[in-house]
Design a protein around this motif. Structure first.
Motif, PDB file in Angstrom:
ATOM      1  N   SER A 108       0.795  -1.329  -0.779  1.00  0.00           N
ATOM      2  CA  SER A 108      -0.090  -0.412  -0.395  1.00  0.00           C
ATOM      3  C   SER A 108       1.014   1.580   0.201  1.00  0.00           C
ATOM      4  O   SER A 108       0.559   2.237  -0.640  1.00  0.00           O
ATOM      5  N   THR A 161      -5.085   1.187   2.882  1.00  0.00           N
ATOM      6  CA  THR A 161      -4.597  -0.344   3.503  1.00  0.00           C
ATOM      7  C   THR A 161      -6.062  -0.726   2.841  1.00  0.00           C
ATOM      8  O   THR A 161      -6.694  -0.892   3.262  1.00  0.00           O
ATOM      9  N   THR A 191      -4.651  -2.876   9.717  1.00  0.00           N
ATOM     10  CA  THR A 191      -3.058  -2.921   9.898  1.00  0.00           C
ATOM     11  C   THR A 191      -2.538  -2.287  10.519  1.00  0.00           C
ATOM     12  O   THR A 191      -3.304  -0.548  11.019  1.00  0.00           O
ATOM     13  N   ALA A 239       0.078 -12.359  -0.469  1.00  0.00           N
ATOM     14  CA  ALA A 239       1.364 -10.861  -1.393  1.00  0.00           C
ATOM     15  C   ALA A 239       0.027 -10.351  -2.207  1.00  0.00           C
ATOM     16  O   ALA A 239      -0.934 -10.817  -2.969  1.00  0.00           O
ATOM     17  N   LYS A 244       7.403  -8.090  -3.901  1.00  0.00           N
ATOM     18  CA  LYS A 244       6.879  -9.407  -4.329  1.00  0.00           C
ATOM     19  C   LYS A 244       7.578 -10.898  -4.577  1.00  0.00           C
ATOM     20  O   LYS A 244       6.952 -11.652  -3.583  1.00  0.00           O
ATOM     21  N   VAL A 271      -1.850  -6.938   9.539  1.00  0.00           N
ATOM     22  CA  VAL A 271      -0.365  -6.709  10.069  1.00  0.00           C
ATOM     23  C   VAL A 271      -1.621  -5.860  11.574  1.00  0.00           C
ATOM     24  O   VAL A 271      -1.213  -5.169  10.866  1.00  0.00           O
TER      25      VAL A 271
HETATM   26  C1  AGP Z   1       1.567  -6.950   0.332  1.00  0.00           C
HETATM   27  O1  AGP Z   1       2.538  -8.184  -0.064  1.00  0.00           O
HETATM   28  C2  AGP Z   1       2.679  -7.416   2.210  1.00  0.00           C
HETATM   29  N1  AGP Z   1       2.305  -8.514   2.279  1.00  0.00           N
HETATM   30  C3  AGP Z   1       2.036  -6.642   2.748  1.00  0.00           C
HETATM   31  O2  AGP Z   1       3.329  -5.573   2.592  1.00  0.00           O
HETATM   32  C4  AGP Z   1       0.708  -5.836   3.156  1.00  0.00           C
HETATM   33  O3  AGP Z   1       0.915  -4.458   1.563  1.00  0.00           O
HETATM   34  C5  AGP Z   1       0.844  -4.424   4.121  1.00  0.00           C
HETATM   35  O4  AGP Z   1       1.522  -5.539   5.499  1.00  0.00           O
HETATM   36  C6  AGP Z   1      -0.501  -3.812   4.021  1.00  0.00           C
HETATM   37  O5  AGP Z   1      -1.253  -4.289   4.091  1.00  0.00           O
HETATM   38  P1  AGP Z   1      -2.761  -3.446   4.492  1.00  0.00           P
HETATM   39  O6  AGP Z   1      -2.924  -2.854   3.197  1.00  0.00           O
HETATM   40  O7  AGP Z   1      -3.494  -4.355   4.746  1.00  0.00           O
HETATM   41  O8  AGP Z   1      -2.544  -2.425   5.480  1.00  0.00           O
END
Ligand code: AGP
Length: 613
Positions: free
Chosen positions: A308, A352, A357, A404, A490, A610
């Protein structure tokens, strides 16, 4: 991170717990467990290291019966992923079981205090502290008042949590608390449910109760849910309809979700453009932002993490070039500790896909605290980011299962291109005809991506460049430097090959020292004003015996002749090149990961959402 589920009702609970945990595995998959209050009044806990399928197999052999239970799928924070550290955690009498999503920041202090009182810890987790504290508080109240004991426990916790508890004294009830980590409940004539996410409940109910921070819930097998505050006052339910479109389907004809999601991108492009262009104007109604506010805006802050964040860097170029508003982009986890300058003329946007997140949510709350309005760009309807923001732009990519980000990144970039046009229109920086022209270029995007996806074998062949490699560099310039960064992210997250990105012009300032024969460099080189300079980078890399895989515009034979491998993409408006260039990079990363024998949908150590800082 971590998914929790719970049920108290008329039906056998095990199937619901397992199906809920399977659907929440995107939140973590290093171990899983359930606790049941069995008909005989005993607590049965089953835990296994590894994915929910391991737990599922173990449960099948046990033949457990119960109508009340809780479950958990874990993404380890404290303590290695193991059966011992898996949730639920229990008290020493084995009368109480508890699952937790979040981090208890003061667990060391609490652990010492509890140890001094004779509690013996068996795990390395922060969660066991909550189980023991609750045990202590419950007993202090004469083992009669679980709601109050839970409140008293939560008062001592610092950090983020969503908690669900069952106790043999309450064989038909579950108790829950929320602070920082998401939690939804639902009432029905079959029983009362709870989960970290709507997805786990979508098969069972139509309406959800969304718990807010500081709220508690008491679920009963008659199907009722009472929400209460720390004074035991009952609270009005904040409800939300279950969105059936946001429940992931199976991967179907595709071998994995990542490939399925890559192939959904042309349709998403059509949906987003059609959904937001009406009568010659870009319409972003959900943003809920007044023309006066836009006219007053003299600076934009965009805050995000991971993919993001990369999408936001592209948005910066878009907004600055068409709407002429200066944009600052920050990584949310850093932003939270910066002395940020926000005025009433600053527009703040959090990006996000999950809307959950933790770092990004903290940033949003910090901005709000500074008195500015916050707008969210998210893929998940009703997510915390969406609920807490002053306005929302949904990316409408549909649920993304693969950890991903592919289609949601694509949708973010596209949505923010529309946002740039929207702001430019309102600020009168573009003529009406410019908007119409931009949209007619956008309408060529789905076909361009379909052309890429018609036959992906040429992109997959380029994965050879990484054979035997220990590291890879991705370079690009201008609006495609973030594309290079996203390509590198990626690759590293699903193949575990170290990958870094650099602005191509920075190569000679240091990274060129890494080059040696065979070293793979992926060069994003579309036909734009930076193409000739990037071509010189290719020459410099080749002169040092490294290998170049160029991502170039169809027909650029000079690039093809200069590089070892070439991934061609159809020619498109320069602004839109990040949207076509990312697709071969997704395919490339997937193939490298596949060749290395990795599970492309579930990379190690990661989780889709996350929810811890
Ligand atoms: C992307 O491939 C990731 N797994 C990770 O970087 C993700 O983009 C990041 O955790 C942010 O997540 P969100 O867009 O749900 O806030």
């Amino acid at each position: 991170m971590c998914g929790i589920v719970g049920y108290a009702g008329k039906n056998e609970v095990v199937d619901f717990l397992l199906s809920g945990l399977y659907s929440l595995e995107y939140r973590g998959y290093d171990s899983a467990g359930i606790a049941l209050v069995c008909d005989q009044g005993a607590l049965e806990v089953v835990k296994r290291a590894g994915s929910v399928s391991h737990l599922d197999e173990a449960i099948k052999t046990l033949g457990l019966n119960a109508c009340t239970g809780i479950g958990h799928t874990r993404w380890a924070t404290h303590g290695e992923p193991s059966e011992l550290n898996a949730h639920p955690h229990v008290n020493s009498d084995n009368t109480l079981a508890l699952v937790h999503n979040g981090i208890i920041e003061n667990h060391y202090v609490l652990r010492e205090e509890l140890e001094a009182k004779g509690y013996v810890f068996k795990t390395e987790t922060d969660t066991e502290v909550i189980a023991f504290l609750l045990d202590q508080e419950y007993k202090k109240l004469g083992s009669t008042d679980m709601p109050q004991a839970l409140i008293n426990t939560c008062k001592q916790l610092k950090g983020a949590y969503a908690i669900a508890v069952c106790h043999v004294d309450y064989p038909h009830e579950i108790f829950a608390a929320r602070n920082g980590s998401p939690l939804v409940c639902a009432q029905s004539n079959q029983g009362a449910y709870l989960a970290s996410d709507m997805i786990a409940l979508a098969k069972y109910v139509d309406e959800l109760i969304v718990l807010d921070n500081g709220q508690f819930a008491h679920l009963k097998s008659d199907g009722s849910v009472r929400v209460f505050d720390s004074q035991i006052n009952s609270l009005e339910h904040q409800t939300m309809q279950v969105d059936a479109n946001n429940v992931p389907a199976a991967s179907g004809e595709y071998p994995d979700f990542m490939l399925k999601e890559i192939y959904e991108q042309p349709e998403i492009a059509r949906r987003i453009v059609d959904g937001h262009f009406k009568d010659g104007h870009i319409r972003l109604d959900g943003l809920n932002i007044s023309d006066a506010d836009i006219k007053d805006t003299d600076r934009i802050f965009i805050v995000a993490c991971g993919s993001s964040y990369h999408a936001s860097l592209i948005a910066k170029s878009y907004i600055e070039s068409v709407a002429r508003i200066p944009v600052e982009v920050a990584v949310a986890s850093e932003f939270n500790y910066q002395d940020v300058l926000v005025s009433e003329h600053t527009l703040c946007i959090v990006v996000t896909q999950s809307g959950e997140t933790a770092d990004t949510l903290s940033a949003a709350r910090k901005i709000k605290g500074l008195g500015a309005k916050v707008f969210a760009i998210t893929n998940v309807i009703g997510s915390t980011a969406a609920r807490e923001a002053d306005g929302v732009l949904y990316t409408n990519a549909g649920p993304e299962v693969s950890v991903a980000a592919t289609k949601t990144y694509f949708a973010q970039v596209l949505a923010m291109y529309l946002l740039a046009l929207f702001l430019a229109d309102k600020k009168e920086k573009l003529e009406p005809q410019d908007i119409v022209n931009a949209v007619s270029s956008l309408r060529k995007l789905p076909q361009a991506i379909e052309d890429i996806l018609k036959d992906i074998s040429s992109y997959e062949k380029c994965a050879e460049v990484c054979e035997g490699a220990r590291s890879a560099l991705f370079i690009g310039r201008g609006v495609n430097y973030p594309t290079a960064s996203e390509g590198a992210l990626k690759l590293k997250e699903i193949s575990y090959l170290h990958a870094e990105s650099y602005p191509a012009g920075e190569m000679k300032h240091g990274p060129i020292a890494l080059l040696e024969p065979g070293f793979p460099v992926i060069v994003v080189i579309p036909q734009d004003q930076t193409r000739n300079k990037t071509l010189s980078n290719i020459e410099e890399i080749m002169a040092r015996g490294a290998q170049v895989c160029a991502l170039a515009t169809e027909g650029d034979e000079q690039v093809k002749e200069s590089a070892n491998y070439t991934m061609f993409v159809p020619a498109i408006d320069t602004d839109l090149t990040p949207l076509v260039s990312i697709v071969p990079l997704q395919i490339f990363a997937r193939k490298v990961a596949f060749d290395r024998g990795q599970n492309v949908d579930r990379p190690r150590n990661l989780a889709k959402s996350v929810t811890v800082e």
